[in-house]
Enzyme design. Structure first.
Site, PDB file in Angstrom:
ATOM      1  N   ARG A   1       0.781  -1.251   0.000  1.00 54.95           N
ATOM      2  CA  ARG A   1       0.000   0.000   0.000  1.00 54.95           C
ATOM      3  C   ARG A   1       0.806   1.291   0.000  1.00 54.95           C
ATOM      4  O   ARG A   1       0.235   2.363  -0.144  1.00 54.95           O
ATOM      5  CB  ARG A   1      -0.986   0.039   1.185  1.00 54.95           C
TER       6      ARG A   1
ATOM      7  N   ASN B   1      -0.081  -1.674  -7.544  1.00 58.96           N
ATOM      8  CA  ASN B   1      -1.255  -0.783  -7.560  1.00 58.96           C
ATOM      9  C   ASN B   1      -1.255   0.175  -6.371  1.00 58.96           C
ATOM     10  O   ASN B   1      -2.196   0.238  -5.585  1.00 58.96           O
ATOM     11  CB  ASN B   1      -2.558  -1.592  -7.608  1.00 58.96           C
TER      12      ASN B   1
ATOM     13  N   HIS C   1      -3.635 -15.524  -8.343  1.00 59.93           N
ATOM     14  CA  HIS C   1      -4.830 -15.970  -7.595  1.00 59.93           C
ATOM     15  C   HIS C   1      -5.870 -16.761  -8.389  1.00 59.93           C
ATOM     16  O   HIS C   1      -6.997 -16.334  -8.565  1.00 59.93           O
ATOM     17  CB  HIS C   1      -5.508 -14.788  -6.896  1.00 59.93           C
TER      18      HIS C   1
ATOM     19  N   ASP D   1      -1.765 -12.655  -1.587  1.00 61.45           N
ATOM     20  CA  ASP D   1      -2.637 -11.537  -1.966  1.00 61.45           C
ATOM     21  C   ASP D   1      -3.064 -10.744  -0.730  1.00 61.45           C
ATOM     22  O   ASP D   1      -4.198 -10.283  -0.637  1.00 61.45           O
ATOM     23  CB  ASP D   1      -3.863 -12.025  -2.760  1.00 61.45           C
TER      24      ASP D   1
ATOM     25  N   HIS E   1      -6.950  -3.165   4.237  1.00 66.63           N
ATOM     26  CA  HIS E   1      -7.876  -2.048   4.035  1.00 66.63           C
ATOM     27  C   HIS E   1      -8.246  -1.451   5.376  1.00 66.63           C
ATOM     28  O   HIS E   1      -8.406  -2.186   6.350  1.00 66.63           O
ATOM     29  CB  HIS E   1      -9.160  -2.528   3.344  1.00 66.63           C
TER      30      HIS E   1
ATOM     31  N   PHE F   1     -12.452  -4.686  -1.932  1.00 64.33           N
ATOM     32  CA  PHE F   1     -12.086  -6.100  -2.109  1.00 64.33           C
ATOM     33  C   PHE F   1     -10.763  -6.379  -1.390  1.00 64.33           C
ATOM     34  O   PHE F   1      -9.837  -5.571  -1.475  1.00 64.33           O
ATOM     35  CB  PHE F   1     -11.870  -6.409  -3.587  1.00 64.33           C
TER      36      PHE F   1
END
Lengths: 427, 318
Positions: free
Chosen positions: A58, A88, A228, A301, A305, A319
């Site tokens: 993150r 990402n 995944h 994965d 969050h 997600f």
């Protein structure tokens, strides 16, 4: 640096022996100095330091969810000595500058080696290739490229990416999700999604992309990695492709090895993940595929969050779920305890193979033997623990295993001979 | 203890029949000059609407007021989906106001379930329609309307009655709740839609499924037409509105194939000329306006049974 003499440890679950960790390598225990720190490892097994090919740290951009430091602390507690940090972030890791920043943050944190994954396309937008060569040549030595979170859905762009990374022995790790088939998708498409009124994420949206990509990889003679894998059909496709000699590898996530879509009936988005939790038949097929080697590796994965992004209605929630600190326990529960895999098989799927795919096997994913880098995990497979989210080293708390009793506990993790975890706590 | 009404699946046959018989008693109020009972005096009912739905909101409002409850209408226009106040914060606000029951309408499937089970509120939660999931009070008012016209015996039972539900089942919370409730009440349900507007797994529902409206109509005791949003056309669910109407619309010609006693229903709002023609909507068979009247009585019954007695008789297990 301390020298550790580990007594009576079962390497890969074998006959108990002693290990000496000295100067960053595994040395002959007969050479142990008198002042070496002795660890009684009776009842423990030793595994090579785990390597995660799929971690979301993150940082930069979402330091409220996780940072490189907190994420690598969680990784160390889970027995990992290397993680591949997905691209990402905000900004996206699509330039040499961003991947070098993440790489440097990992070195400063020191809990495990951080290998940044580079974005395939600029801004993950799927329109033009990012400067893959610049990232490969940077200090971060990027070898894994992925738009994870999004699919490289354009067939020509995917072909070009597969071809281009051959120049520096890279691999494209595909997030297989046909975007038009999954607009607003919320959960596995099936009887339950129809009943719950949640938009379906059909298996075919994953399988169609995998089928296309293995054919593309075959056509251009490139290396492909599938992130995944979640459906039984995907396992079959990969099995077929490997039978044809396609250079494809694949990963399964711990949550897809254990949990099923039935959990969506709670409408609790702690169970919302992409790709979604699937049926019990899919779970069984993944376990079988992982056992027979069709699925090469387990990758977490790990997707932190903040609380507010999960403490809401299902459709509004993010997600993803945490995974680093529970991965080995989930693999023990779903694969080792039922006899599908021995500890050597776990070492292959959680250390050797991911290191090979990520092209880091010069320093990670090495056997636990004299002369090798001292990246070692001591694990107590006889322990039981109840998962308490507040005990996580991650900044986030979105674990789907809250309150579950899981087998096994990481007792110690060593990165190049330095303890990152001792007595189950960060050293 | 049973505290919430989130899904038609929460209702046993005895629960549903109790609601319908209570509604029948309360329905008589509608014909009196003074339409008010003191049953819920001092109780507070909050209508929490994250989606515009004037019809459902005023129906619940009238129901609560006729039972003398205090009513707070909370139109939370910006849901958390549009980065407004979150469902949780809204719920905590209502809790602080001392709501006894919350009627929630939300665009996200499962939002009432979250409200009821997340520990945010202690009040009873009534699902006033959530996403493409369920709308249980609509199903109750539909069943009530059917039993008044088609019910047999003292209990006005729907056993063996054939109900045909036509249209966009995939996106319809009304269809889901009706399929569950009507099955519970012993009716035989047939869903008619183009294959693109049926959910995956509909074969496991306790219903018949048909793609052929003309074949289904002659045996029907009630025909319920669902609204078809014109936007669905852009999703490629069917080629044109005209083609949809030709294949799945109820017009005068198709109406002529119905049995004499068959009623025509619509949960509203109707798209005249799309799924139903004006002559059908305004015909003697149409009970569409009566459905609205019955909606108030059924919602009174639900609120009364959830809040009124010392042991609430309806709703799911907590």
């Amino acid at each position: 640096m301390s020298e550790y003499l580990i007594k009576n440890v079962a390497v890969l679950g074998g006959t108990p022996t002693d290990l000496l960790l000295r100067d960053g390598v595994i040395a002959d225990p007969a050479d142990a100095p008198a002042d070496a720190e002795v660890i009684d490892a009776s009842g423990l097994i030793a595994l090579p330091g785990l390597v995660d090919l799929h971690t979301h740290l993150r940082e930069p951009g979402r330091e409220d969810a996780e940072t490189v430091e907190t994420g690598t602390r969680a990784a160390a507690l889970g027995g990992f000595t290397a993680v591949h940090a997905m691209a990402n972030t905000e900004p996206v890791a699509d330039t040499a500058g961003v991947v070098e920043q993440v790489w440097r943050l990992g070195r400063e944190a020191g809990y495990c080696d951080v290998y940044p994954v580079g974005a395939v396309t600029v801004g993950l937008d799927g329109e033009r290739l990012a400067e893959l060569g610049a990232m490969a040549d940077s200090a971060a030595r990027v070898r894994v490229f992925s738009d994870d979170g999004r699919c490289v859905s354009d067939a020509v762009l995917m072909r070009r990416a597969l071809e281009y990374v051959k120049a520096f022995d890279g691999v494209v790790a595909q997030h297989a999700q046909e975007p038009r088939l999954t607009v607003d998708a919320q959960m596995n498409e099936g009887e339950l999604s129809g009943r719950l009124g949640l938009a379906g994420w059909p298996a075919v949206a994953e399988e169609a992309i995998i089928a296309r990509d293995v054919l593309l990889a075959q056509h251009v003679g490139s290396r492909l990695h599938v992130c995944h894998v979640s459906t039984s059909g995907s396992v079959e496709l990969i099995r077929w492709a490997k039978g044809k000699g396609v250079d494809v590898t694949a990963e399964a996530c711990p949550h897809h090895l254990l949990l099923t879509d039935e959990l969506a009936a709670t409408y609790d988005p702690i169970y919302k993940v992409n790709p979604p939790l699937r049926s019990a038949a899919d779970v069984a097929a993944l376990q079988e595929g992982l056992a027979d080697g069709t699925i090469d590796i387990v990758a977490t994965d790990h997707a932190p969050h903040p609380h507010e992004d999960k403490d809401c209605e299902w459709a509004a929630a993010a997600f993803g779920m945490l995974g680093l600190e529970t991965a080995l326990s989930i693999v023990q529960q779903t694969m080792v305890d039922p006899g599908r895999l021995d500890w050597a098989g776990v070492a292959e799927r959680m250390s050797y193979a991911p290191a090979r795919i990520g092209r880091v096997s010069d320093r990670h994913g090495r056997p636990v033997q004299v002369g090798e880098p001292a990246n070692v995990v001591l694990y107590d497979p006889g322990a039981r623990r109840t998962i308490e989210p507040s005990e996580s080293a991650s900044l986030s708390r979105n674990t789907p295993y809250r309150g579950m009793e899981l087998p096994g506990r990481v007792v110690a993790t060593f990165l190049r001979g330095k303890a990152t975890v001792l007595d189950g706590k960060l050293a | 203890m049973k505290r919430h009404l989130l899904s038609a699946a929460d209702l046993s046959r005895a629960d549903a029949e109790l609601i319908l018989s209570t509604a029948a008693e309360l329905r008589e109020l509608a014909d009196r000059p003074i339409k008010k009972l003191p049953a819920l005096r001092g109780r507070t009912v909050v209508n929490l609407f994250f989606e515009d739905s004037t019809r459902t909101r005023i129906s619940f409002e009238a129901a609560a007021k006729r039972l003398s409850a205090d009513v707070i209408n909370f139109a939370a226009k910006g849901s958390s989906l549009s980065k407004g106040e979150s469902l949780k914060d809204t719920a905590l606000t209502l809790e602080a106001m001392g709501a006894d029951a919350v009627v929630v309408r939300h665009g996200a499937s499962g939002a009432p379930h979250r409200l009821a089970h997340s520990g945010w509120v202690r009040s009873s939660v009534v699902n006033g329609g959530d996403g493409t999931h369920e709308h249980p009070t609509q199903a109750l008012l539909d069943a009530f309307t059917m039993s008044r016209h088609l019910g047999q015996g003292q209990a006005r039972s729907l056993d063996g009655r054939r109900i045909v539900i036509v249209g966009d089942v995939l996106h319809s919370r009304v269809a889901r709740s009706n399929a569950l409730l009507l099955h519970t009440l012993g009716a035989e349900v047939t869903l008619v839609a183009p294959p693109t507007l049926l959910p995956v797994g509909v074969g496991t529902w306790p219903v018949e499924v048909s793609y052929d409206l003309d074949a289904a109509l002659p045996k029907a005791d009630a025909v319920m037409m669902l609204r078809v949003q014109r936007e669905r056309m852009h999703g490629g669910f069917f080629p044109t509105a005209r083609e949809y109407s030709r294949r799945y619309g109820l017009d005068g010609k198709r109406m002529a194939t119905l049995q004499d006693h068959t009623i025509v229903m619509h949960p509203g709002p109707m798209v005249r000329g799309m799924e139903i023609t004006a002559d059908v909507a305004d015909s003697d068979r149409s009970v569409i306006v009566e459905q609205v009247t019955n909606g108030v009585a059924v919602r009174m019954a639900v609120l009364y049974l959830l809040l009124g007695g010392s042991t609430p008789a309806v709703g799911g297990e907590e």
